[in-house]
Design an enzyme around this catalytic site. Structure first.
Site, mmCIF file in Angstrom:
data_model
loop_
_atom_site.group_PDB
_atom_site.id
_atom_site.type_symbol
_atom_site.label_atom_id
_atom_site.label_comp_id
_atom_site.label_asym_id
_atom_site.label_seq_id
_atom_site.Cartn_x
_atom_site.Cartn_y
_atom_site.Cartn_z
ATOM 1 N N TYR A 144 -14.786 -3.262 -2.768
ATOM 2 C CA TYR A 144 -15.565 -4.480 -1.783
ATOM 3 C C TYR A 144 -14.805 -4.841 -0.782
ATOM 4 C CZ TYR A 144 -17.852 -8.867 -1.149
ATOM 5 O OH TYR A 144 -18.667 -10.167 -0.642
ATOM 6 N N ASP A 239 -6.740 -2.584 2.425
ATOM 7 C CA ASP A 239 -7.466 -4.066 2.080
ATOM 8 C C ASP A 239 -6.751 -4.859 1.022
ATOM 9 O OD1 ASP A 239 -8.873 -6.251 1.874
ATOM 10 O OD2 ASP A 239 -10.792 -5.205 1.386
ATOM 11 N N LYS A 267 -7.380 -14.711 0.648
ATOM 12 C CA LYS A 267 -7.034 -15.481 -0.529
ATOM 13 C C LYS A 267 -5.497 -16.076 -0.378
ATOM 14 C CE LYS A 267 -10.153 -12.780 -3.059
ATOM 15 N NZ LYS A 267 -11.303 -13.492 -3.409
#
Ligand code: HOZ
Length: 432
Positions: A144, A239, A267
């Protein structure tokens, strides 16, 4: 468990917000029940609006490596606050944070800040397409990378949790430009390169999958992706939204010795405020506007409060000196405590962990990819999740998410988690 205030707020929320939440997994859809509305956090604990306190293993889905309300992060935000909240103009803090990021990930030479991981991956893909003049993108099943159109194909996280790994609303042409390979299966990637010679712009991947639950890269997998992308002239995008500054000071790039073309972050880099970033080789990054023809912009990008929180987080990690060693040791302790608790209750689980990211799969088989992850028992997970919640542990409300340990999870908190888990496993065993 009575949670009248959360019940009341959820009812109100559902009248004004789709599903009552601003991000799908929060709705408890796959585990049932009422999501807890949280009021405050401190260290590794959160308190809900009904006054219940939990050991938090969600950590805002990853950003809070140092725990909630870390004094240095709060102080940095408080220092920046009186000077204003946004300028839409360059500020010193974004230069500081850029230097801090590049210092930690020397494989990247320039970095651009955006406001979320989704923006980071979307922008990196546009850059790869602009640089190569090719359209096709390869992603891995169950990985994702945020909710941009081209990435909601065979996606993990909330897309998988809610049963729509390939979202409605993505134009057929866009979806057709996204090819899907199998994680930990380099042959599946090679087959795509063979079938689409000189047409694949980029391969994007999670270096440790965290959005179909935690799935570590198999030996040689990341190296094979690097070799294939190089051989075929495609951009390798690592990623690190989940893993960046979490799995090591320099993230997965450092931990696995990677040499990517582009890296995306989110994050931890924002310390709990909305920040994403992408960076990489100078020759690629210099194609971004205003230097080059690949456009990308944002009113709130480089926001001074967000930059301050990110910078304070990275500096506090360095100041502590032992964050990654401690996370590794506590992660190992939690993993073995959970495994013993499951065995004690006679419940089959397979636990995948890399550093401070961990998932308990309710299956008797190793989980090495999407098919294994989705074959695990979701009903048993849901029962276990509620068993934890009742016993004061706030675990991600989906079998397809990672639990995140932070530096604030001390031995007492971990003992409490293992004790609660033992009770929750006993619930699972009793239910059959
Ligand atoms: N997609 C996030 C976890 N992988 C969840 C975000 C949220 O609900 O805040």
């Amino acid at each position: 468990m009575d949670t009248p205030r959360s019940d009341e707020l959820f009812a109100r929320a559902r009248r004004v917000i789709p599903g009552g939440v601003n991000s799908p997994v929060r709705a408890f859809g796959s585990v049932g029940g009422t999501p807890r509305f949280l009021r405050a956090g401190e260290g590794c604990y959160v308190t809900d609006v009904d006054g219940r306190r939990y050991v938090d293993l969600v950590g805002s889905w990853g950003p809070l490596l140092l725990g909630h309300a870390h004094p240095r992060v709060l102080a940095a935000i408080a220092r920046a606050l009186p000077d204003g909240t946004s300028f839409g103009a360059p500020v010193e803090a974004e230069v500081d944070l850029a230097e801090a990021v590049l210092d930690r990930v020397p494989a990247t030479e320039l970095v651009r800040f955006v406001n979320s991981g989704t923006e980071a991956t979307m922008s990196a893909i546009r850059l790869a397409r602009g640089a190569t003049g090719r359209d096709l993108l390869v992603k891995f099943e169950g990985n994702y990378h945020g909710h941009a159109d081209s990435l909601l194909v065979a996606a993990g996280s909330g897309a998988l949790t809610t049963g729509v790994p390939s979202s409605a609303g993505v134009p057929a042409g866009t979806a057709a430009d996204t090819l899907v390979a199998r994680y930990n299966d380099p042959a599946s990637l090679e087959a795509l390169f063979d079938a689409h010679p000189d047409a694949i712009a980029a391969v994007i991947l999670e270096p440790v999958a965290g959005n179909m639950g935690v799935v570590p890269p198999a030996a040689g997998f990341l190296e094979a992706v690097r070799a294939l992308t190089r051989r075929h002239g495609a951009v390798m995008i690592v990623d690190e939204v989940m893993t960046g500054f979490r799995l090591a000071r320099g993230g997965a790039v450092e931990r696995f010795g990677l040499d990517p073309d582009l890296v995306t972050w989110g994050k931890v880099v924002g310390g709990g405020l909305p920040v994403g970033a992408y960076g990489g080789r100078r020759d690629l990054m210099e194609r971004i506007s205003p230097l080059g023809p690949v456009y990308q912009a944002g009113t709130l990008s480089g926001n001074p409060l967000a930059m301050a929180a990110g910078l304070a987080t990275l500096r506090a990690i360095d100041a502590a000196g032992d964050v990654y060693e401690v996370l590794e040791a506590r992660g190992r302790a939690l993993e073995s405590g959970l495994a013993e608790a499951a065995a004690g209750a006679g419940v089959d689980v397979h636990i995948n962990r890399v550093g401070s990211m961990l998932t308990v799969f309710f299956t008797d088989r190793p989980v090495a990819g999407y098919a294994d992850a989705t074959a695990a028992d979701g009903a048993r997970f849901a029962r276990w999740f509620h068993g934890l919640l009742e016993r004061g542990v706030y675990w991600p409300a989906s079998p397809f998410e990672a639990a995140f340990l932070g530096y604030a999870h001390g031995p007492d908190a971990l003992d409490a988690v293992v004790e609660a888990a033992a009770g929750a496993f006993a619930d699972v065993a009793e239910a059959g």
